[in-house]
Design a protein around this motif. Structure first.
Motif, PDB file in Angstrom:
ATOM      1  N   GLY A 168       0.811  -1.214   0.000  1.00 29.36           N
ATOM      2  CA  GLY A 168       0.000   0.000   0.000  1.00 29.36           C
ATOM      3  C   GLY A 168       0.842   1.261   0.000  1.00 29.36           C
ATOM      4  N   VAL A 169       1.902   1.273   0.790  1.00 30.03           N
ATOM      5  CA  VAL A 169       2.799   2.438   0.824  1.00 30.03           C
ATOM      6  C   VAL A 169       3.482   2.608  -0.527  1.00 30.03           C
ATOM      7  N   VAL A 170       3.939   1.502  -1.103  1.00 30.25           N
ATOM      8  CA  VAL A 170       4.572   1.568  -2.423  1.00 30.25           C
ATOM      9  C   VAL A 170       3.556   2.053  -3.465  1.00 30.25           C
ATOM     10  N   GLY A 171       2.321   1.576  -3.377  1.00 29.95           N
ATOM     11  CA  GLY A 171       1.278   2.025  -4.301  1.00 29.95           C
ATOM     12  C   GLY A 171       1.010   3.515  -4.194  1.00 29.95           C
ATOM     13  N   ALA A 172       1.002   4.040  -2.977  1.00 26.44           N
ATOM     14  CA  ALA A 172       0.791   5.480  -2.786  1.00 26.44           C
ATOM     15  C   ALA A 172       1.965   6.289  -3.343  1.00 26.44           C
ATOM     16  N   VAL A 178       3.454   9.256 -10.387  1.00 24.83           N
ATOM     17  CA  VAL A 178       2.706   9.352 -11.644  1.00 24.83           C
ATOM     18  C   VAL A 178       2.022  10.703 -11.740  1.00 24.83           C
ATOM     19  N   PHE A 179       1.442  11.168 -10.641  1.00 22.59           N
ATOM     20  CA  PHE A 179       0.786  12.479 -10.647  1.00 22.59           C
ATOM     21  C   PHE A 179       1.776  13.593 -10.963  1.00 22.59           C
ATOM     22  N   VAL A 180       2.955  13.527 -10.375  1.00 20.13           N
ATOM     23  CA  VAL A 180       3.953  14.575 -10.605  1.00 20.13           C
ATOM     24  C   VAL A 180       4.485  14.502 -12.036  1.00 20.13           C
ATOM     25  N   LYS A 181       4.789  13.292 -12.503  1.00 23.15           N
ATOM     26  CA  LYS A 181       5.387  13.117 -13.836  1.00 23.15           C
ATOM     27  C   LYS A 181       4.438  13.535 -14.962  1.00 23.15           C
ATOM     28  N   THR A 182       3.147  13.241 -14.798  1.00 17.83           N
ATOM     29  CA  THR A 182       2.188  13.557 -15.865  1.00 17.83           C
ATOM     30  C   THR A 182       1.604  14.965 -15.756  1.00 17.83           C
ATOM     31  N   TYR A 208      -6.333  17.940  -3.064  1.00 11.49           N
ATOM     32  CA  TYR A 208      -6.174  17.031  -1.921  1.00 11.49           C
ATOM     33  C   TYR A 208      -5.323  15.823  -2.277  1.00 11.49           C
ATOM     34  N   GLN A 209      -4.123  16.080  -2.774  1.00 17.64           N
ATOM     35  CA  GLN A 209      -3.239  15.007  -3.226  1.00 17.64           C
ATOM     36  C   GLN A 209      -2.916  13.997  -2.140  1.00 17.64           C
ATOM     37  N   LEU A 210      -2.712  14.451  -0.925  1.00 17.46           N
ATOM     38  CA  LEU A 210      -2.391  13.526   0.161  1.00 17.46           C
ATOM     39  C   LEU A 210      -3.526  12.535   0.373  1.00 17.46           C
ATOM     40  N   ALA A 265      -5.650   7.177  -0.343  1.00 18.66           N
ATOM     41  CA  ALA A 265      -6.751   6.293  -0.743  1.00 18.66           C
ATOM     42  C   ALA A 265      -6.284   5.263  -1.765  1.00 18.66           C
ATOM     43  N   LEU A 266      -5.464   5.682  -2.727  1.00 19.91           N
ATOM     44  CA  LEU A 266      -4.936   4.732  -3.703  1.00 19.91           C
ATOM     45  C   LEU A 266      -4.037   3.700  -3.030  1.00 19.91           C
TER      46      LEU A 266
END
Length: 95
Positions: free
Chosen positions: A49-53, A59-63, A71-73, A78-79
């Motif tokens: 889960g931590v790795v997924g977050a 991905v959010f930063v790169k794209t 509310y990125q945190l 949640a992801l």
């Protein structure tokens, strides 16, 4: 001197509060052997889960979605929880 006794509601609350402490005592906790030692599966799910977050954040930063997603945190947490739950369900055979 009069002896104090617990009210029945307090006793019932105490019993209800301690009931989950039995946990996996009857069937054993889900675990797997890793280097000769038993490793708890919940810890594997938490790490996934931590790795997924972290991957979601990257991905959010790169794209460039980081500027568009409020509310990125909360979203990345949640992801991460979703990834951890999916790993848990796949690993325990519930899915």
């Amino acid at each position: 001197m009069k002896q104090r006794t617990w009210p029945r509601s307090a006793t019932a609350c105490l019993l209800l509060a301690t009931a989950p402490l039995a946990g996996c005592a009857a069937h054993g906790a889900p675990s797997f052997a890793l280097f000769g030692a038993y490793f708890p599966f919940w810890l594997t799910s938490a790490i996934a889960g931590v790795v997924g977050a972290l991957v979601a954040h990257r991905v959010f930063v790169k794209t460039g979605w980081a500027r568009a997603v409020p509310y990125q945190l909360s979203v990345c947490t949640a992801l991460g929880v979703i990834v951890g739950v999916i790993v848990w369900l796949l690993g325990t055979g519930a899915l």
